[in-house]
Enzyme design. Structure first.
Site, PDB file in Angstrom:
ATOM      1  CD  GLU A 114      15.641  -0.505  13.811  1.00  0.00           C
ATOM      2  OE1 GLU A 114      14.419  -0.604  14.038  1.00  0.00           O
ATOM      3  OE2 GLU A 114      16.505  -0.824  14.643  1.00  0.00           O
ATOM      4  CG  LEU A 115      12.646  -3.970   8.004  1.00  0.00           C
ATOM      5  CD1 LEU A 115      12.495  -5.405   7.542  1.00  0.00           C
ATOM      6  CD2 LEU A 115      13.348  -3.136   6.949  1.00  0.00           C
ATOM      7  CB  SER A 121       9.021  -0.194   2.949  1.00  0.00           C
ATOM      8  OG  SER A 121       9.873  -0.481   1.866  1.00  0.00           O
ATOM      9  N   PRO A 147      20.923   8.544   1.426  1.00  0.00           N
ATOM     10  CG  PRO A 147      21.308  10.839   1.630  1.00  0.00           C
ATOM     11  CD  PRO A 147      21.799   9.608   0.920  1.00  0.00           C
ATOM     12  CB  ALA A 148      14.851   9.070   1.603  1.00  0.00           C
ATOM     13  CB  CYS A 182       8.369   2.810  11.625  1.00  0.00           C
ATOM     14  SG  CYS A 182       9.525   3.576  12.758  1.00  0.00           S
ATOM     15  NE  ARG A 218       6.727  10.615  17.329  1.00  0.00           N
ATOM     16  CZ  ARG A 218       7.986  10.187  17.204  1.00  0.00           C
ATOM     17  NH1 ARG A 218       8.975  11.025  17.296  1.00  0.00           N
ATOM     18  NH2 ARG A 218       8.238   8.909  17.023  1.00  0.00           N
ATOM     19  CG  ASN A 232       9.878   8.143   8.363  1.00  0.00           C
ATOM     20  OD1 ASN A 232      11.083   7.925   8.251  1.00  0.00           O
ATOM     21  ND2 ASN A 232       9.082   7.361   9.065  1.00  0.00           N
TER      22      ASN A 232
HETATM   23  P1  NAP Z   1      11.534   2.716   1.370  1.00  0.00           P
HETATM   24  O1  NAP Z   1      10.775   3.002   0.138  1.00  0.00           O
HETATM   25  O2  NAP Z   1      11.751   1.318   1.762  1.00  0.00           O
HETATM   26  O3  NAP Z   1      12.924   3.475   1.188  1.00  0.00           O
HETATM   27  C1  NAP Z   1      13.878   3.539   2.227  1.00  0.00           C
HETATM   28  C2  NAP Z   1      15.232   3.801   1.616  1.00  0.00           C
HETATM   29  O4  NAP Z   1      15.594   2.701   0.791  1.00  0.00           O
HETATM   30  C3  NAP Z   1      15.292   5.039   0.718  1.00  0.00           C
HETATM   31  O5  NAP Z   1      16.563   5.629   0.838  1.00  0.00           O
HETATM   32  C4  NAP Z   1      15.114   4.426  -0.667  1.00  0.00           C
HETATM   33  O6  NAP Z   1      15.642   5.190  -1.714  1.00  0.00           O
HETATM   34  C5  NAP Z   1      15.899   3.147  -0.507  1.00  0.00           C
HETATM   35  N1  NAP Z   1      15.526   2.095  -1.460  1.00  0.00           N
HETATM   36  C6  NAP Z   1      14.333   1.868  -2.044  1.00  0.00           C
HETATM   37  N2  NAP Z   1      14.402   0.785  -2.856  1.00  0.00           N
HETATM   38  C7  NAP Z   1      15.680   0.337  -2.775  1.00  0.00           C
HETATM   39  C8  NAP Z   1      16.384  -0.749  -3.381  1.00  0.00           C
HETATM   40  N3  NAP Z   1      15.793  -1.591  -4.231  1.00  0.00           N
HETATM   41  N4  NAP Z   1      17.690  -0.911  -3.080  1.00  0.00           N
HETATM   42  C9  NAP Z   1      18.306  -0.075  -2.225  1.00  0.00           C
HETATM   43  N5  NAP Z   1      17.692   0.959  -1.608  1.00  0.00           N
HETATM   44  C10 NAP Z   1      16.394   1.158  -1.889  1.00  0.00           C
HETATM   45  O7  NAP Z   1      10.891   3.418   2.637  1.00  0.00           O
HETATM   46  P2  NAP Z   1      10.411   4.915   2.808  1.00  0.00           P
HETATM   47  O8  NAP Z   1       9.163   5.099   2.030  1.00  0.00           O
HETATM   48  O9  NAP Z   1      11.550   5.857   2.554  1.00  0.00           O
HETATM   49  O10 NAP Z   1      10.122   4.979   4.380  1.00  0.00           O
HETATM   50  C11 NAP Z   1       8.931   4.563   4.930  1.00  0.00           C
HETATM   51  C12 NAP Z   1       9.076   3.179   5.518  1.00  0.00           C
HETATM   52  O11 NAP Z   1      10.165   3.168   6.449  1.00  0.00           O
HETATM   53  C13 NAP Z   1       7.867   2.756   6.314  1.00  0.00           C
HETATM   54  O12 NAP Z   1       7.552   1.417   6.033  1.00  0.00           O
HETATM   55  C14 NAP Z   1       8.326   2.899   7.761  1.00  0.00           C
HETATM   56  O13 NAP Z   1       7.639   2.079   8.676  1.00  0.00           O
HETATM   57  C15 NAP Z   1       9.758   2.544   7.653  1.00  0.00           C
HETATM   58  N6  NAP Z   1      10.512   3.084   8.779  1.00  0.00           N
HETATM   59  C16 NAP Z   1      10.940   2.219   9.738  1.00  0.00           C
HETATM   60  C17 NAP Z   1      11.617   2.709  10.861  1.00  0.00           C
HETATM   61  C18 NAP Z   1      12.084   1.787  11.940  1.00  0.00           C
HETATM   62  O14 NAP Z   1      12.922   2.219  12.721  1.00  0.00           O
HETATM   63  N7  NAP Z   1      11.598   0.560  12.041  1.00  0.00           N
HETATM   64  C19 NAP Z   1      11.848   4.092  10.972  1.00  0.00           C
HETATM   65  C20 NAP Z   1      11.398   4.926   9.961  1.00  0.00           C
HETATM   66  C21 NAP Z   1      10.724   4.410   8.864  1.00  0.00           C
HETATM   67  P3  NAP Z   1      14.675   6.160  -2.538  1.00  0.00           P
HETATM   68  O15 NAP Z   1      14.329   7.241  -1.600  1.00  0.00           O
HETATM   69  O16 NAP Z   1      15.495   6.607  -3.669  1.00  0.00           O
HETATM   70  O17 NAP Z   1      13.481   5.350  -2.954  1.00  0.00           O
END
Ligand code: NAP
Length: 500
Positions: free
Chosen positions: A266-267, A245, A191-192, A300, A294, A167
């Site tokens: 950071e979830l 997440s 990275p994602a 998040c 935004r 994001n």
């Molecule tokens: P996500 O699905 O949890 O993925 C985040 C990262 O983890 C990506 O690089 C993803 O790779 C990787 N990943 C997924 N499954 C994994 C596994 N089993 N083992 C290792 N890595 C793995 O989250 P997202 O959809 O990218 O981002 C949205 C989430 O991030 C929301 O919940 C948001 O609230 C949270 N967020 C939190 C903050 C904060 O500072 N608290 C800031 C920004 C976003 P892939 O891309 O290949 O799936």
């Protein structure tokens, strides 16, 4: 390209061609060992922007080998040297801000103006941590009994695995990379998969800024867990810093427990946005637009629940709905765009599901309420009132341009509703009472609080949550501590052999 212009297709193409398409391992751009690739899409059109390498587990292991090989020498570099690399990277980013902004808009979808804001925000982590580098310090003290001396030292944690979400493709990377560089840690960045191009271009910029080979290694990977899973089991890895997440974070915490790996998490969030009866409503609506819209709501920190005093709820909702309806959902490269697409079809389907669930339970759609037809994953800016308490839109992270409004009559009820969540990343409060604002800081279960402010993120402030929103802080004085470990050296009484 200038700020004012909508970039041409040629400019887009030239930029995309300049982005590395391989893995960065030990200072070399390398093809994936299994020849696997990732197609990166434009969420506004669904078209492929670029095809890049996808790492195998073997590539992941090589990236960690490179990080480990570089660690000792990197830890010994002068803090000033590390500071100057960061500062140079900050300067280069300013020179190329339009390229980075456009690239983020292309792969993630946000309007260019927002991408420029992210370049400014993400860049500030480089400047902030360049300034913090020379301030890493310890202490020397006399033990209370007067005998021994206590030396407390800060050491880099060691090789880190950094995993970032899609994001905020630049800022989520710089928020980790900059303090790791400042502390003297080497890294493997994953990275994602949806938005890897910004990280690849940024890694190239860091090399130009003088970052030695092996300090930052980048592995883009179709299957995240296949590449990162073995790294978490490797005894040479010393830290995992994850943004993403809560669901994935929980899994990674469990995996990290096997080796008692240090983690920063950071979830997800579910931010309450409280509007009290004494709030300046114009300002509250402006703040609501920022806190909700935004990044198209894909933040998040996005306000997830608007909790508004019953005496002002109708006026607030009407004004907020009017502003939402005026947004222009267009490809982010279009100068007139104020709302980009959601990142992919699944994200949009989840938003549709949440709105349908709320409507089925009695919610009124005041504006929006459906997907936008045509190419891309656009969804209308939406405001819901009369939202039933058991609606999923109140309990789950929406991650889209949907604002549910609920009401309260007393401060105690507002606090109870705000705290009724497993998350605790950020909260927003609109009130003109200083005492109430301060009291909210004490009553709300939240890592961060915006007082009459719809955005709190600041590189000089500690970003992070309580409850299921995470562990640790990024940015501020606290941010570098996540990459340092404290070493204590006990020294025998230096007076023991002194001449009397
Ligand atoms: P996500 O699905 O949890 O993925 C985040 C990262 O983890 C990506 O690089 C993803 O790779 C990787 N990943 C997924 N499954 C994994 C596994 N089993 N083992 C290792 N890595 C793995 O989250 P997202 O959809 O990218 O981002 C949205 C989430 O991030 C929301 O919940 C948001 O609230 C949270 N967020 C939190 C903050 C904060 O500072 N608290 C800031 C920004 C976003 P892939 O891309 O290949 O799936």
């Amino acid at each position: 390209m200038t700020d004012a212009a909508t970039p041409s297709q040629d400019a887009e193409q030239r930029l995309l061609e300049s982005v590395p398409s391989k893995l960065l391992i030990g200072g070399q751009w390398t093809d994936g060992s299994e020849g696997d690739t990732i197609e990166v899409e434009d969420p506004a059109t669904g078209k492929v922007l670029k095809t890049i390498a996808s790492a195998s587990p073997e590539d992941g292991a090589k990236a960690l080998d490179a990080a480990c090989a570089a660690q000792e020498e990197w830890a010994r570099t002068a803090p000033r040297t590390r500071a100057e690399i960061l500062r140079k990277a900050f300067d280069l980013l300013q020179e190329r801000k339009e390229d980075f902004a456009l690239l983020m808009t292309l792969e993630m979808g946000k309007p260019l103006a927002e991408s420029r804001g992210e370049v400014a925000y993400g860049g500030e982590f480089l400047r902030w941590f360049s300034e913090e580098t020379a301030r890493i310090s310890g202490r020397y003290a006399t033990a209370p009994d007067g005998a021994n001396r206590l030396l407390v030292n800060k050491r880099p944690v060691g090789p880190c695995l950094l995993i970032t979400p899609w994001n905020f493709p630049l800022a989520m990377a710089t928020r980790k990379i900059a303090p790791a560089i400042a502390a003297g840690c080497t890294m493997v960045l994953k990275p994602a998969t949806l938005t890897p191009l910004t990280s690849l271009l940024f890694a190239d910029l860091l090399r130009e800024a003088g970052l030695p080979d092996g300090v930052l290694n980048v592995v883009t990977a179709k299957s995240a867990s296949k590449v990162t899973g073995p790294l978490l089991k490797d005894s040479r890895l010393r830290k995992l810093s994850f943004t993403g997440s809560t669901e994935v974070g929980q899994r990674l915490i469990a995996d990290s427990a096997q080796r008692v790996l240090r983690t920063s998490m950071e979830l997800g969030g579910n931010a309450p946005f409280l509007v009290f009866e004494d709030a300046d409503l114009e300002k509250a609506v402006e703040g609501a637009m920022l806190a909700k819209m935004r990044n198209m709501g894909e933040a998040c920190t996005a306000a997830n629940r608007f909790i508004v005093h019953e005496s002002v709820a109708e006026e607030f909702s009407a004004k907020f709905a009017e502003k939402l309806a005026a947004l222009k959902a267009l490809r982010g490269t279009d100068k007139a765009s104020t709302l980009g697409p959601l990142v992919d079809a699944d994200s949009r389907a989840k938003v549709e599901e949440l709105v349908q669930d709320a409507v089925d339970k009695g919610a009124t759609v005041r504006t929006g309420g459906k997907a936008v037809e045509g190419p891309g994953y656009f969804y209308e800016p939406t405001l819901l009132t009369d939202v039933a308490e058991d609606s999923r839109v109140l309990t789950e992270e929406i991650f889209g341009p949907v604002a549910p409004v609920i009401t309260f009559s007393t401060e105690a009820e507002a606090v109870e509703k705000a705290n009724a969540s497993d998350f605790g990343l950020v909260s927003y409060v609109y009130t003109q009472s200083v005492n109430r604002a301060l009291r909210m800081g004490e009553r709300l279960e939240t890592g961060m609080l915006g007082v009459n402010a719809g955005v709190v993120s600041n590189p000089a402030a500690p970003f992070g949550g309580v409850k299921m929103s995470g562990i640790g802080r990024e940015g501020g004085f606290e941010g570098i501590e996540e990459y340092l470990s404290t070493q204590y050296v006990g020294i025998a009484d230096p007076w023991a052999d002194a001449e009397s």
